[in-house]
Write an enzyme that holds these catalytic residues in place. Structure first.
Site, PDB file in Angstrom:
ATOM      1  CB  CYS A   1     -36.395 -26.267  13.569  1.00  0.00           C
ATOM      2  SG  CYS A   1     -37.043 -26.261  15.480  1.00  0.00           S
TER       3      CYS A   1
ATOM      4  CB  CYS B   1     -38.583 -31.296  16.215  1.00  0.00           C
ATOM      5  SG  CYS B   1     -38.251 -29.718  16.878  1.00  0.00           S
TER       6      CYS B   1
ATOM      7  CB  CYS C   1     -40.109 -27.799  13.269  1.00  0.00           C
ATOM      8  SG  CYS C   1     -38.751 -29.004  13.373  1.00  0.00           S
TER       9      CYS C   1
ATOM     10  CE  LYS D   1     -20.268 -19.530  44.566  1.00  0.00           C
ATOM     11  NZ  LYS D   1     -20.141 -19.802  43.180  1.00  0.00           N
TER      12      LYS D   1
ATOM     13  CG  ASP E   1     -24.856 -14.054  46.708  1.00  0.00           C
ATOM     14  OD1 ASP E   1     -24.430 -13.812  45.698  1.00  0.00           O
ATOM     15  OD2 ASP E   1     -25.825 -14.861  47.001  1.00  0.00           O
TER      16      ASP E   1
ATOM     17  CB  CYS F   1     -34.730 -30.687  16.134  1.00  0.00           C
ATOM     18  SG  CYS F   1     -35.588 -29.945  14.550  1.00  0.00           S
TER      19      CYS F   1
ATOM     20  CE  LYS G   1     -17.740 -15.531  44.437  1.00  0.00           C
ATOM     21  NZ  LYS G   1     -18.915 -15.449  44.243  1.00  0.00           N
TER      22      LYS G   1
ATOM     23  CD  GLU H   1     -10.404 -10.052  49.913  1.00  0.00           C
ATOM     24  OE1 GLU H   1     -11.588 -10.063  49.195  1.00  0.00           O
ATOM     25  OE2 GLU H   1      -9.511  -9.642  49.774  1.00  0.00           O
TER      26      GLU H   1
ATOM     27  CE1 TYR I   1     -14.061  -7.560  43.866  1.00  0.00           C
ATOM     28  CE2 TYR I   1     -15.807  -7.452  45.047  1.00  0.00           C
ATOM     29  CZ  TYR I   1     -15.292  -7.579  43.811  1.00  0.00           C
ATOM     30  OH  TYR I   1     -16.128  -7.903  42.843  1.00  0.00           O
TER      31      TYR I   1
HETATM   32  S1  IVH Z   1     -12.233 -10.727  43.680  1.00  0.00           S
HETATM   33  C1  IVH Z   1      -9.606 -11.185  40.400  1.00  0.00           C
HETATM   34  N1  IVH Z   1     -13.457 -10.836  45.969  1.00  0.00           N
HETATM   35  O1  IVH Z   1     -17.283 -12.664  42.972  1.00  0.00           O
HETATM   36  C2  IVH Z   1     -10.785 -10.700  41.130  1.00  0.00           C
HETATM   37  N2  IVH Z   1     -14.687 -11.094  43.996  1.00  0.00           N
HETATM   38  O2  IVH Z   1     -17.314 -15.101  40.958  1.00  0.00           O
HETATM   39  C3  IVH Z   1     -12.263 -10.861  40.984  1.00  0.00           C
HETATM   40  N3  IVH Z   1     -16.988 -11.280  44.623  1.00  0.00           N
HETATM   41  O3  IVH Z   1     -17.266 -10.974  39.938  1.00  0.00           O
HETATM   42  C4  IVH Z   1     -12.957 -10.502  42.151  1.00  0.00           C
HETATM   43  N4  IVH Z   1     -16.912 -10.895  46.907  1.00  0.00           N
HETATM   44  O4  IVH Z   1     -18.526  -9.927  41.975  1.00  0.00           O
HETATM   45  C5  IVH Z   1     -13.445 -10.748  44.714  1.00  0.00           C
HETATM   46  N5  IVH Z   1     -14.186 -10.600  48.199  1.00  0.00           N
HETATM   47  C6  IVH Z   1     -14.089 -10.631  47.039  1.00  0.00           C
HETATM   48  C7  IVH Z   1     -15.502 -10.911  46.491  1.00  0.00           C
HETATM   49  C8  IVH Z   1     -15.844 -11.060  45.078  1.00  0.00           C
HETATM   50  C9  IVH Z   1     -17.395 -10.985  45.854  1.00  0.00           C
HETATM   51  C10 IVH Z   1     -17.880 -11.468  43.376  1.00  0.00           C
HETATM   52  C11 IVH Z   1     -17.237 -10.656  42.396  1.00  0.00           C
HETATM   53  C12 IVH Z   1     -16.699 -11.413  41.236  1.00  0.00           C
HETATM   54  C13 IVH Z   1     -17.265 -12.766  41.643  1.00  0.00           C
HETATM   55  C14 IVH Z   1     -16.826 -13.746  41.139  1.00  0.00           C
END
Ligand code: IVH
Length: 674
Positions: free
Chosen positions: A435, A411, A414, A317, A120, A429, A118, A116, A228
């Site tokens: 401090c 420091c 302080c 990522k 943002d 420190c 990811k 899937e 998701y």
């Molecule tokens: S699965 C165990 N699927 O990424 C399942 N997360 O870095 C946990 N996120 O907190 C999440 N797209 O907010 C899943 N297709 C996707 C996602 C996704 C974005 C985010 C989600 C999670 C974070 C983790």
């Protein structure tokens, strides 16, 4: 005039039609009527509801406009924790992930993965009861989030009422709420033309919008959601594959990303990643990678979870974004435990849409490693919401006049001596809690979200309170009075009262949070949880020697030493005493389940155990989510047979159940961190 049966039916019909068209438009991206026709249906419904207000219901599509502002969000304890994901950055990490899975499952076969994008955005949980949206919540710290029901109700791709039938009577759906790029750009353009502050990126904008106390504002900004996964499921069953569950969600009107695919094996996961990289620019929303999930739910359960991340999923990522700029200066900040951290002050540069003017340098070793000098041209990197860092120096661009970066001898806060002890990377420190910087940081930590989560006590305010000499330590917070607070700059009586109320509320906490909040060096959230679990209260922890501490999962000799040292300090004990004296308390049961590794499993203990008591074994299994039963049946997952086990063992053998001994049980409990 009361509504006739005919009117009631008409309203019902209009709502169904509107819901269907909403679904076609927002969820399927495939409208079948024009906007004008849709508006007409909507107007008809509104005028009927205006005429017969008794017919207005929460799930009516007209009820998405937001409501009067709240004074604060209430808290929601997630019935199943909202997990996070482990990260992969390079192909080899993905191959390793797949390898780990196969060796755990002892399987040579290729594993099926759901892949899937990811998204943002911001993780959100939606709770449906009998198909009606009853609650929306943020992820928060994974265990407790905020109730943002009013805000999620304004998001058009979130159904207020599930479509069709066959959904479980209680169903918690999770997904990502995000700001579509075009809506984000428009909003920022408007903000700019009005001279208002712009949002740094769509994710921040989504987070800010979801946390608006005035949901009418949320309604004006066009957020969207992709679902998701599911959390709680009661009163019904879902499919056995993750990909099929997503299809079920889509049938019920929830929006699922159209780029989800199921593949076989790690090589195909990598292919998927490459494909999505190519499409990234053309998407209408921001993504920061892709996610791979073991598709078979049975296998997911077998693999279990670590403290916060499942073993069966990983986020691959995208590489961090980079920029080039000049290092103007290095300043030294003092942390909670006195660690001195060099911070780079940079000529502002835009990286991935965000302006960066500071970067962390971690410690002096890092400066040596980079060969960094003030005046250098440097490459900075930014990955998601991680603090930007300097990755290298562009030596060809080094000017003739540069300045060396030297650790100060005293420091900056302080004036105490700075020391770097043998074997430690960090310079510290030596001022301890005298401090002001250490006081400030330890109080900030105490109030932070994963610690006591004191709403309204931000960094600035802590600084003011320390600088004014009103507080020296966390316990002093609970002695603050309204009269003292209102004298502070920018503090109205209302905010002062809100803060006092938040302080009062924070007194009811959990033991893991309390231990974490103390700010013991090396004791993060997960170690705090292990300590809480082991001792069940602070008394035992205060007295534990290093040898005992080292028997606890997560605690090695260094950590044990830090913990022991912390509790040897009179000043720390005095703070703990005062905190308890001011009424800080925790619920014992909150040290409950730490992981769902054994969720859904039923265990039976029989015979006598040697190194554990029966109760201890039971409690530790329960902490992993297992049910511990007194009798053996076909439903039993595993029987632990101690010495002289009798009829239960015989029955387990007859039924062909899994049987393990005490040693295996202990290994398993330790492995799962219980
Ligand atoms: S699965 C165990 N699927 O990424 C399942 N997360 O870095 C946990 N996120 O907190 C999440 N797209 O907010 C899943 N297709 C996707 C996602 C996704 C974005 C985010 C989600 C999670 C974070 C983790």
């Amino acid at each position: 005039m009361a509504a006739s049966k005919k009117i009631i039916a008409e309203v019902e019909q209009l709502r169904n039609e509107i819901n269907q068209h909403n679904y076609r438009y927002h969820t399927q991206d495939d409208p079948v009527i024009s906007d004008a026709e849709f508006d007409r249906l909507f107007r008809d419904l509104k005028s009927l509801e205006a005429k017969y207000p008794e017919l207005i219901s929460d799930v009516s599509p007209t009820q998405r406009v937001g409501a009067a502002p709240l004074s604060a969000f209430s808290q929601v304890v997630h019935e199943a924790p909202m997990l996070s994901l482990d990260n992969a950055f390079v192909e080899a990490d993905v191959l390793e992930f797949d390898h780990r899975i196969r060796s755990r499952l002892q399987s040579d076969e290729e594993v099926a993965y759901a892949c899937e994008p990811k998204i943002d955005g911001v993780a959100v949980s939606l709770l449906y009861e009998d198909g009606k949206l009853v609650r929306g919540a943020t992820r928060g710290d994974g265990t407790t989030g905020e109730d943002i029901t009013r805000n999620v109700r304004t998001i058009e791709s979130i159904p207020l009422q599930l479509l069709g039938k066959g959904y479980p009577s209680r169903l918690e759906v999770r997904g990502e709420v995000y700001f579509p790029i075009s809506a984000f750009t428009k909003m920022n353009q408007r903000a700019q033309s009005r001279g208002d502050k712009e949002f740094a990126n769509p994710r921040n904008a989504a987070a800010g919008t979801l946390r608006q106390l005035d949901s009418r504002l949320t309604a004006q900004r066009k957020l969207a959601m992709f679902c998701y996964s599911v959390g709680l499921v009661e009163g019904g069953e879902l499919a056995e594959k993750h990909s099929e569950i997503l299809q079920e969600l889509a049938i019920w009107g929830l929006r699922v990303n159209p780029l989800v695919e199921t593949v076989l094996g790690a090589a195909q996961c990598v292919q998927y990643y490459k494909g999505i990289c190519e499409r990234r620019e053309s998407l209408t929303y921001e993504i920061d990678g892709v996610v791979f999930k073991v598709d078979d739910i049975g296998l997911q359960q077998k693999l279990g979870i670590l403290t916060r991340t499942p073993r069966w999923a990983i986020a691959h990522k995208f590489p961090a974004e980079e920029g080039i700029t000049r290092l103007n200066d290095v300043e030294f900040q003092v942390g909670r435990t006195g660690a001195i951290t060099p911070v780079a002050r940079l000529a502002p540069v835009k990286v991935g849409g965000v302006t960066i003017s500071n970067a962390t340098l971690h410690n002096m070793d890092e400066i040596d490693r980079l060969g960094l000098m003030i005046g250098d041209t440097v490459i900075v990197q930014r990955a998601g919401d991680v603090i930007p860092k300097i990755v290298s120096v562009v030596l060809e661009k080094r000017p003739s006049k540069t300045t060396n970066i030297e650790l100060p001898q005293t420091c900056p806060a302080c004036g105490s001596e700075i020391l770097r002890s043998e074997g430690e990377v960090a310079a510290r420190c030596t001022g301890g809690l005298s401090c002001a910087a250490q006081q400030r940081e330890s109080i900030r930590h105490f109030a932070s979200r994963l610690a006591l989560d004191i709403e309204g006590l931000g960094d600035k305010l802590v600084e003011q309170l320390v600088d004014e000499g009103l507080i020296d330590n966390a316990a002093d917070l609970y002695q603050l009075t309204e009269a003292q607070l209102v004298k502070l700059e920018r503090m109205a009586p209302k905010s002062a009262n809100n803060l006092l109320e938040a302080l009062e509320n924070s007194k009811e906490t959990t033991l893991p949070r309390f231990i974490y909040a103390l700010g013991i060096q090396e004791v993060g959230e997960s170690t705090a949880r292990s300590l809480a679990m082991h001792f069940g209260d602070v008394a035992g922890l205060l007295e534990a020697d290093e040898a005992l501490l080292q028997t606890i999962p997560d605690v090695g000799p260094i950590v044990a030493n830090k913990i022991h040292h912390f509790f040897q300090q009179e000043s720390n004990l005095a703070v703990i005493d005062s905190l308890i004296g001011f009424g800080l308390r925790w619920k014992v049961e909150d040290t409950g389940i730490i992981a769902n590794s054994l969720a859904g499993e039923t265990w039976v203990l029989t015979g006598s155990l040697n190194s554990l008591t029966r109760n201890e074994a039971k409690a530790r299994l329960q902490k992993l989510g297992a049910k511990v039963s007194g009798s053996v049946s076909r439903k039993t997952t595993c029987v632990v047979a101690g010495d002289a086990a009798g009829s239960k063992l015989v029955k387990a053998q007859e039924l062909g159940l899994k049987i393990i001994g005490e040693d295996e049980l202990i290994t398993l409990l330790e492995e799962y961190g219980a």
